[in-house]
Design a protein around this motif. Structure first.
Motif, PDB file in Angstrom:
ATOM      1  N   PRO A  17       0.820  -1.229   0.000  1.00  0.00           N
ATOM      2  CA  PRO A  17       0.000   0.000   0.000  1.00  0.00           C
ATOM      3  C   PRO A  17       0.851   1.274   0.000  1.00  0.00           C
ATOM      4  O   PRO A  17       0.481   2.266  -0.639  1.00  0.00           O
ATOM      5  N   LEU A  18       1.990   1.230   0.667  1.00  0.00           N
ATOM      6  CA  LEU A  18       2.889   2.388   0.682  1.00  0.00           C
ATOM      7  C   LEU A  18       3.417   2.665  -0.720  1.00  0.00           C
ATOM      8  O   LEU A  18       3.394   3.800  -1.205  1.00  0.00           O
ATOM      9  N   VAL A  19       3.886   1.610  -1.385  1.00  0.00           N
ATOM     10  CA  VAL A  19       4.429   1.775  -2.737  1.00  0.00           C
ATOM     11  C   VAL A  19       3.343   2.296  -3.675  1.00  0.00           C
ATOM     12  O   VAL A  19       3.566   3.237  -4.435  1.00  0.00           O
ATOM     13  N   VAL A  37       3.075   5.734  -6.034  1.00  0.00           N
ATOM     14  CA  VAL A  37       2.830   5.645  -7.479  1.00  0.00           C
ATOM     15  C   VAL A  37       1.590   6.463  -7.847  1.00  0.00           C
ATOM     16  O   VAL A  37       1.611   7.243  -8.807  1.00  0.00           O
ATOM     17  N   ARG A  38       0.509   6.299  -7.082  1.00  0.00           N
ATOM     18  CA  ARG A  38      -0.722   7.036  -7.383  1.00  0.00           C
ATOM     19  C   ARG A  38      -0.529   8.539  -7.243  1.00  0.00           C
ATOM     20  O   ARG A  38      -1.129   9.320  -7.979  1.00  0.00           O
ATOM     21  N   ALA A  39       0.298   8.961  -6.304  1.00  0.00           N
ATOM     22  CA  ALA A  39       0.545  10.387  -6.104  1.00  0.00           C
ATOM     23  C   ALA A  39       1.189  11.022  -7.342  1.00  0.00           C
ATOM     24  O   ALA A  39       1.061  12.224  -7.561  1.00  0.00           O
ATOM     25  N   GLY A  55       2.209   2.683 -13.874  1.00  0.00           N
ATOM     26  CA  GLY A  55       2.159   2.454 -12.433  1.00  0.00           C
ATOM     27  C   GLY A  55       2.530   1.024 -12.075  1.00  0.00           C
ATOM     28  O   GLY A  55       3.304   0.789 -11.135  1.00  0.00           O
ATOM     29  N   HIS A  56       1.999   0.064 -12.816  1.00  0.00           N
ATOM     30  CA  HIS A  56       2.338  -1.336 -12.565  1.00  0.00           C
ATOM     31  C   HIS A  56       3.815  -1.605 -12.848  1.00  0.00           C
ATOM     32  O   HIS A  56       4.465  -2.362 -12.131  1.00  0.00           O
ATOM     33  N   GLU A  57       4.337  -0.970 -13.886  1.00  0.00           N
ATOM     34  CA  GLU A  57       5.757  -1.116 -14.220  1.00  0.00           C
ATOM     35  C   GLU A  57       6.631  -0.587 -13.079  1.00  0.00           C
ATOM     36  O   GLU A  57       7.595  -1.223 -12.667  1.00  0.00           O
ATOM     37  N   VAL A  58       6.282   0.585 -12.561  1.00  0.00           N
ATOM     38  CA  VAL A  58       7.040   1.160 -11.442  1.00  0.00           C
ATOM     39  C   VAL A  58       6.932   0.252 -10.224  1.00  0.00           C
ATOM     40  O   VAL A  58       7.934  -0.028  -9.554  1.00  0.00           O
ATOM     41  N   TYR A  59       5.741  -0.218  -9.924  1.00  0.00           N
ATOM     42  CA  TYR A  59       5.529  -1.090  -8.765  1.00  0.00           C
ATOM     43  C   TYR A  59       6.434  -2.325  -8.852  1.00  0.00           C
ATOM     44  O   TYR A  59       7.131  -2.673  -7.899  1.00  0.00           O
ATOM     45  N   GLN A  60       6.454  -2.958 -10.015  1.00  0.00           N
ATOM     46  CA  GLN A  60       7.286  -4.144 -10.186  1.00  0.00           C
ATOM     47  C   GLN A  60       8.766  -3.811 -10.101  1.00  0.00           C
ATOM     48  O   GLN A  60       9.543  -4.558  -9.503  1.00  0.00           O
ATOM     49  N   THR A  61       9.160  -2.690 -10.682  1.00  0.00           N
ATOM     50  CA  THR A  61      10.567  -2.282 -10.653  1.00  0.00           C
ATOM     51  C   THR A  61      11.017  -2.013  -9.224  1.00  0.00           C
ATOM     52  O   THR A  61      12.127  -2.401  -8.833  1.00  0.00           O
ATOM     53  N   VAL A  62      10.159  -1.366  -8.430  1.00  0.00           N
ATOM     54  CA  VAL A  62      10.508  -1.059  -7.040  1.00  0.00           C
ATOM     55  C   VAL A  62      10.755  -2.348  -6.263  1.00  0.00           C
ATOM     56  O   VAL A  62      11.758  -2.483  -5.555  1.00  0.00           O
ATOM     57  N   TRP A  63       9.866  -3.307  -6.403  1.00  0.00           N
ATOM     58  CA  TRP A  63      10.044  -4.564  -5.670  1.00  0.00           C
ATOM     59  C   TRP A  63      11.231  -5.356  -6.191  1.00  0.00           C
ATOM     60  O   TRP A  63      11.944  -6.009  -5.432  1.00  0.00           O
ATOM     61  N   PHE A  64      11.489  -5.257  -7.472  1.00  0.00           N
ATOM     62  CA  PHE A  64      12.669  -5.920  -8.036  1.00  0.00           C
ATOM     63  C   PHE A  64      13.941  -5.317  -7.451  1.00  0.00           C
ATOM     64  O   PHE A  64      14.845  -6.030  -7.030  1.00  0.00           O
ATOM     65  N   ARG A 106       9.416   6.782  -5.665  1.00  0.00           N
ATOM     66  CA  ARG A 106       9.411   8.169  -6.137  1.00  0.00           C
ATOM     67  C   ARG A 106      10.411   8.342  -7.289  1.00  0.00           C
ATOM     68  O   ARG A 106      10.093   8.929  -8.318  1.00  0.00           O
ATOM     69  N   ASN A 107      11.626   7.826  -7.103  1.00  0.00           N
ATOM     70  CA  ASN A 107      12.649   7.957  -8.149  1.00  0.00           C
ATOM     71  C   ASN A 107      12.227   7.268  -9.445  1.00  0.00           C
ATOM     72  O   ASN A 107      12.434   7.804 -10.540  1.00  0.00           O
ATOM     73  N   GLU A 108      11.638   6.080  -9.323  1.00  0.00           N
ATOM     74  CA  GLU A 108      11.188   5.359 -10.514  1.00  0.00           C
ATOM     75  C   GLU A 108      10.052   6.110 -11.209  1.00  0.00           C
ATOM     76  O   GLU A 108       9.999   6.165 -12.442  1.00  0.00           O
TER      77      GLU A 108
END
Length: 191
Positions: free
Chosen positions: A30-32, A36-38, A46-55, A79-81
């Motif tokens: 939820p934090l990530v 992304v939503r912000a 958004g999904h790409e960023v989410y996956q990249t962050v966890w990777f 945020r950076n992604e």
């Protein structure tokens, strides 16, 4: 999630505990997503960023110095992604202009780049041969040709005064010097 819990889960995940990893993803997703939503990215971005962050988190999991601050690390990375994606989108300009869409690409193909590079190398080699053979001409020919290729080109009267050659002899001498240079280049196979 409590920071103490996060720290313990990170340490367990580093040791290979898949349940700890799942708990981290479930608890911190939820934090990530909020980061992304912000940034108001499209769903796909958004999904790409989410996956990249966890990777990236999985890549750096063992190197995180303060495991209890993993949430801050994830938020900062998200945020950076997001900013990278936004910066990339600024280079793209969506359009529905058919004339613009039908325009031929101005970018060179990789094949054209290789051909251009090879041509430039061949041209450079020809110029190198030319100057090598030029230096082998007699002093008088080198002087005359150097003066004649000056920019702006001097008049025959100026050449005559500078080199002490009769105005009527400059043209024929120039032709003889250029013939010698061409013969030298032909003999070398540089033309």
């Amino acid at each position: 999630m409590d920071r103490t819990d996060v720290g313990a889960l990170v340490r367990s995940a580093v040791d290979g505990d898949t349940a700890a990893w799942k708990a981290l993803v479930d608890g911190l997703s939820p934090l990530v997503w909020s980061v992304v939503r912000a940034h108001r990215l499209s769903d796909a971005d958004g999904h790409e960023v989410y996956q990249t962050v966890w990777f990236r988190f999985a890549q750096h999991l063992g190197r995180i110095r303060e495991p209890h601050k993993a949430g801050s690390w994830l938020a900062s990375t998200a945020r950076n992604e997001c900013l990278k994606v936004i910066k990339g989108l600024k280079r793209l300009t969506p359009t529905d202009d058919p004339q613009l869409l039908d325009r031929a690409s101005e970018d060179r193909t990789p094949e054209q780049s290789v051909l251009d590079s090879e041509e430039a190398a061949a041209q450079s080699e020809r110029v190198r041969f030319l100057w090598q053979e030029f230096e082998e001409l007699g002093e008088r020919c080198r002087q005359l040709l150097r003066v004649l290729i000056a920019s702006p080109p001097p008049s025959y009267q100026e050449v005559s005064a500078a080199l002490g050659i009769a105005v009527g002899s400059i043209g024929p001498m120039r032709q003889r010097c250029l013939r010698r240079l061409r013969a030298r280049l032909d003999a070398r196979g540089a033309l």
